[in-house]
Design a protein around this motif. Structure first.
Motif, PDB file in Angstrom:
ATOM      1  N   ARG A 245      23.999 -21.415  23.710  1.00 17.53           N
ATOM      2  CA  ARG A 245      24.897 -20.823  24.861  1.00 17.53           C
ATOM      3  C   ARG A 245      25.762 -21.828  25.636  1.00 17.53           C
ATOM      4  O   ARG A 245      26.781 -21.812  26.097  1.00 17.53           O
ATOM      5  N   PHE A 246      24.546 -23.149  25.080  1.00 27.04           N
ATOM      6  CA  PHE A 246      25.470 -24.391  26.218  1.00 27.04           C
ATOM      7  C   PHE A 246      25.343 -25.642  25.123  1.00 27.04           C
ATOM      8  O   PHE A 246      24.214 -26.237  25.284  1.00 27.04           O
ATOM      9  N   PRO A 247      26.046 -25.962  24.234  1.00 29.67           N
ATOM     10  CA  PRO A 247      26.107 -26.587  23.184  1.00 29.67           C
ATOM     11  C   PRO A 247      25.985 -28.104  23.332  1.00 29.67           C
ATOM     12  O   PRO A 247      26.024 -29.227  22.947  1.00 29.67           O
ATOM     13  N   ARG A 248      26.918 -28.253  24.455  1.00 30.65           N
ATOM     14  CA  ARG A 248      27.064 -30.385  25.530  1.00 30.65           C
ATOM     15  C   ARG A 248      26.132 -29.773  25.860  1.00 30.65           C
ATOM     16  O   ARG A 248      25.157 -31.033  26.255  1.00 30.65           O
ATOM     17  N   LEU A 249      24.662 -29.739  26.051  1.00 30.18           N
ATOM     18  CA  LEU A 249      23.141 -29.327  27.850  1.00 30.18           C
ATOM     19  C   LEU A 249      22.600 -29.909  26.771  1.00 30.18           C
ATOM     20  O   LEU A 249      21.710 -29.757  25.450  1.00 30.18           O
ATOM     21  N   MET A 250      21.858 -31.375  27.074  1.00 30.44           N
ATOM     22  CA  MET A 250      20.972 -32.365  26.497  1.00 30.44           C
ATOM     23  C   MET A 250      19.937 -32.028  26.552  1.00 30.44           C
ATOM     24  O   MET A 250      18.790 -31.653  28.112  1.00 30.44           O
ATOM     25  N   THR A 251      18.731 -30.634  25.536  1.00 28.70           N
ATOM     26  CA  THR A 251      18.362 -30.435  25.837  1.00 28.70           C
ATOM     27  C   THR A 251      16.160 -31.231  24.774  1.00 28.70           C
ATOM     28  O   THR A 251      16.769 -31.712  24.063  1.00 28.70           O
ATOM     29  N   VAL A 252      15.335 -31.432  25.845  1.00 24.96           N
ATOM     30  CA  VAL A 252      13.979 -31.288  25.361  1.00 24.96           C
ATOM     31  C   VAL A 252      13.578 -30.899  24.853  1.00 24.96           C
ATOM     32  O   VAL A 252      13.527 -29.811  25.882  1.00 24.96           O
ATOM     33  N   ILE A 253      12.610 -30.383  23.945  1.00 23.70           N
ATOM     34  CA  ILE A 253      11.692 -29.326  23.982  1.00 23.70           C
ATOM     35  C   ILE A 253      10.033 -29.784  23.752  1.00 23.70           C
ATOM     36  O   ILE A 253       9.894 -31.352  23.703  1.00 23.70           O
ATOM     37  N   GLY A 254       9.957 -29.392  25.004  1.00 20.43           N
ATOM     38  CA  GLY A 254       8.204 -29.396  25.211  1.00 20.43           C
ATOM     39  C   GLY A 254       7.390 -28.341  24.904  1.00 20.43           C
ATOM     40  O   GLY A 254       7.622 -27.836  24.723  1.00 20.43           O
ATOM     41  N   THR A 255       6.301 -29.363  24.649  1.00 22.47           N
ATOM     42  CA  THR A 255       4.687 -28.242  24.498  1.00 22.47           C
ATOM     43  C   THR A 255       3.449 -28.676  25.193  1.00 22.47           C
ATOM     44  O   THR A 255       3.200 -29.835  25.581  1.00 22.47           O
ATOM     45  N   THR A 256       3.014 -27.709  26.186  1.00 18.29           N
ATOM     46  CA  THR A 256       1.575 -28.647  26.772  1.00 18.29           C
ATOM     47  C   THR A 256       0.395 -27.554  26.635  1.00 18.29           C
ATOM     48  O   THR A 256       0.713 -26.352  26.132  1.00 18.29           O
ATOM     49  N   THR A 257      -1.008 -28.193  26.896  1.00 20.90           N
ATOM     50  CA  THR A 257      -2.205 -27.229  26.821  1.00 20.90           C
ATOM     51  C   THR A 257      -2.639 -27.454  27.894  1.00 20.90           C
ATOM     52  O   THR A 257      -4.345 -26.879  27.655  1.00 20.90           O
ATOM     53  N   ASN A 258      -1.948 -27.606  28.823  1.00 24.72           N
ATOM     54  CA  ASN A 258      -2.714 -27.429  30.198  1.00 24.72           C
ATOM     55  C   ASN A 258      -3.113 -26.028  30.595  1.00 24.72           C
ATOM     56  O   ASN A 258      -1.661 -24.801  29.588  1.00 24.72           O
ATOM     57  N   ALA A 259      -3.717 -25.157  31.308  1.00 27.08           N
ATOM     58  CA  ALA A 259      -3.956 -24.246  31.318  1.00 27.08           C
ATOM     59  C   ALA A 259      -4.194 -23.738  33.109  1.00 27.08           C
ATOM     60  O   ALA A 259      -4.676 -24.346  33.423  1.00 27.08           O
ATOM     61  N   ALA A 260      -3.201 -22.828  33.745  1.00 31.28           N
ATOM     62  CA  ALA A 260      -2.983 -22.727  34.666  1.00 31.28           C
ATOM     63  C   ALA A 260      -2.866 -21.122  35.516  1.00 31.28           C
ATOM     64  O   ALA A 260      -2.312 -20.589  34.621  1.00 31.28           O
ATOM     65  N   TYR A 261      -3.666 -20.324  36.049  1.00 25.50           N
ATOM     66  CA  TYR A 261      -3.432 -19.218  36.800  1.00 25.50           C
ATOM     67  C   TYR A 261      -2.912 -18.897  38.459  1.00 25.50           C
ATOM     68  O   TYR A 261      -3.748 -20.298  38.632  1.00 25.50           O
ATOM     69  N   ARG A 262      -2.407 -18.255  38.652  1.00 18.51           N
ATOM     70  CA  ARG A 262      -2.472 -18.293  40.345  1.00 18.51           C
ATOM     71  C   ARG A 262      -3.188 -16.927  40.973  1.00 18.51           C
ATOM     72  O   ARG A 262      -3.448 -16.519  40.336  1.00 18.51           O
ATOM     73  N   SER A 263      -4.077 -18.337  41.791  1.00 19.63           N
ATOM     74  CA  SER A 263      -5.435 -16.575  42.208  1.00 19.63           C
ATOM     75  C   SER A 263      -4.445 -16.325  43.284  1.00 19.63           C
ATOM     76  O   SER A 263      -5.312 -14.371  43.752  1.00 19.63           O
ATOM     77  N   THR A 264      -4.038 -17.111  44.530  1.00 18.02           N
ATOM     78  CA  THR A 264      -3.485 -16.553  45.079  1.00 18.02           C
ATOM     79  C   THR A 264      -1.584 -16.467  44.873  1.00 18.02           C
ATOM     80  O   THR A 264      -1.651 -17.469  44.792  1.00 18.02           O
ATOM     81  N   PRO A 265      -0.910 -16.284  45.805  1.00 23.29           N
ATOM     82  CA  PRO A 265       0.544 -16.499  45.956  1.00 23.29           C
ATOM     83  C   PRO A 265       1.521 -17.680  46.391  1.00 23.29           C
ATOM     84  O   PRO A 265       1.950 -18.292  45.626  1.00 23.29           O
ATOM     85  N   ARG A 266      -0.136 -18.643  46.527  1.00 28.55           N
ATOM     86  CA  ARG A 266       0.483 -20.214  47.228  1.00 28.55           C
ATOM     87  C   ARG A 266      -0.775 -21.212  46.575  1.00 28.55           C
ATOM     88  O   ARG A 266      -0.999 -21.868  46.959  1.00 28.55           O
ATOM     89  N   ARG A 267      -1.878 -20.088  45.738  1.00 28.77           N
ATOM     90  CA  ARG A 267      -2.665 -21.285  45.145  1.00 28.77           C
ATOM     91  C   ARG A 267      -2.978 -21.500  43.459  1.00 28.77           C
ATOM     92  O   ARG A 267      -2.908 -19.765  43.423  1.00 28.77           O
ATOM     93  N   LEU A 268      -2.574 -21.908  43.440  1.00 34.82           N
ATOM     94  CA  LEU A 268      -2.723 -22.035  41.705  1.00 34.82           C
ATOM     95  C   LEU A 268      -3.747 -22.297  40.869  1.00 34.82           C
ATOM     96  O   LEU A 268      -5.239 -23.515  41.816  1.00 34.82           O
ATOM     97  N   VAL A 269      -5.158 -22.171  39.975  1.00 37.90           N
ATOM     98  CA  VAL A 269      -6.202 -22.951  39.098  1.00 37.90           C
ATOM     99  C   VAL A 269      -5.849 -23.409  37.949  1.00 37.90           C
ATOM    100  O   VAL A 269      -4.952 -22.603  37.132  1.00 37.90           O
TER     101      VAL A 269
END
Length: 315
Positions: free
Chosen positions: A120-144
């Protein structure tokens, strides 16, 4: 371009996006979260985000925020943490802000997103990432932050100039989260893909926590079938792969993340579309390209598609 050269924009306001937004803002790096609407942008700027680290330490910061449809200057560094299936549509909303100087880091589950974006965006320079971080939202403004992991980035369809690799990974690492360049990212991506292929659809279909897959008997048989098929596809892709090692990795992850709710299980429960096309579906597409059969992965893919279609989540 009126953007600060060191600034980041974050597209996708989920838990991982929040982790990076908080880390960058706390480090004094200009960071703007692109939100759905003006109201959520205002709330985020007023109240900020708090991340609870695994050791109990808390980090609070107030990143900048603006609605995704706002005008604005061209974006220099963009971290994309949307769901795989939403990525192209999300980028469409900010297409007018993406130029030749934009560097978009795609940090998503599964594989195949970069190809879809490149189409869709042939000229956009994309970099691929992968992460082993894990997080979840416990309340709307709080992340664990459930797990302190590593983030690796590497070339997308258009190779990044060598001189920029270190600069970009350093800029991401300013968040306080590990980030480094990997010339051999494909192998890392495939290892994570296999974990997702084994864990996600099974936990979603049976509505069970990840730990069930660390059990013996039928669980092991299923994990083995997924991994044996995946190893054959990886070898056809020119990657080193050993089914036994893959099985051990899946069982170890299932054991370590025992009580975790997989992302696909959460999506199926909520009646949302899943990332199946970028996980087992991607593996199937690569199997077909090499003339290989992957019946277990095919069955899991069809069952998930059927499950979301019948749950009213076909939208």
């Amino acid at each position: 371009n009126t953007m600060s050269p060191s600034g980041w924009h974050i597209l996708g306001a989920g838990a991982i996006g929040g982790l990076y937004a908080t880390g960058l803002a706390a480090a004094g790096v200009p960071v703007t979260v692109l939100t759905r609407d003006t109201d959520s942008a205002a709330v985020l700027m007023r109240e900020g985000l708090t991340v609870e680290e695994p050791d109990g330490h808390e980090l609070h910061a107030r990143p900048l925020a603006e609605p995704v449809v706002a005008g604005g200057a061209s974006i220099r560094r963009l971290l994309v943490v949307t769901k795989a299936q939403d990525t192209v549509a999300a980028l469409e909303l900010i297409a007018h802000r993406l130029g030749p100087e934009t560097r978009a880091v795609l940090l998503q589950n599964g594989m195949g997103t970069a190809d879809a974006v490149h189409l869709r965006f042939p000229r956009l320079m994309t970099v691929i990432g992968t992460t082993t971080n894990a997080a979840y939202r416990s309340t709307p403004r709080r992340l664990v932050r459930a797990r302190r992991g590593e983030t690796w980035i590497g070339d997308g369809p258009l190779p990044l100039p060598v001189i920029e690799r270190h600069i970009l990974s350093e800029a991401l690492a300013e968040s306080g989260l590990h980030a480094a360049w990997d010339n051999d990212l494909k192998l890392r991506l495939w290892h994570k893909l296999v974990l997702n292929c084994a864990v996600n659809p099974v936990t979603a279909l049976l509505d069970v926590p990840n730990g069930v897959l660390a059990g013996t008997g039928p669980a092991r048989t299923l994990v083995a079938a997924v991994c044996i098929e995946a190893a054959a596809v990886m070898q056809a892709e020119g990657l080193p792969a050993d089914a036994r090692t893959l099985i051990e990795q899946v069982v170890r992850l299932a054991h370590e993340s025992g009580r975790n709710v997989s992302s696909m299980r959460a999506d199926v429960r909520a009646g949302r579309t899943t990332e199946i096309d970028f996980i087992n579906g991607y593996l199937l597409a690569r199997a077909q390209a090499h003339g290989l059969q992957a019946p277990c992965n095919r069955t899991l893919t069809e069952l998930i598609r059927l499950r979301t279609a019948t749950a009213g989540g076909a939208a």
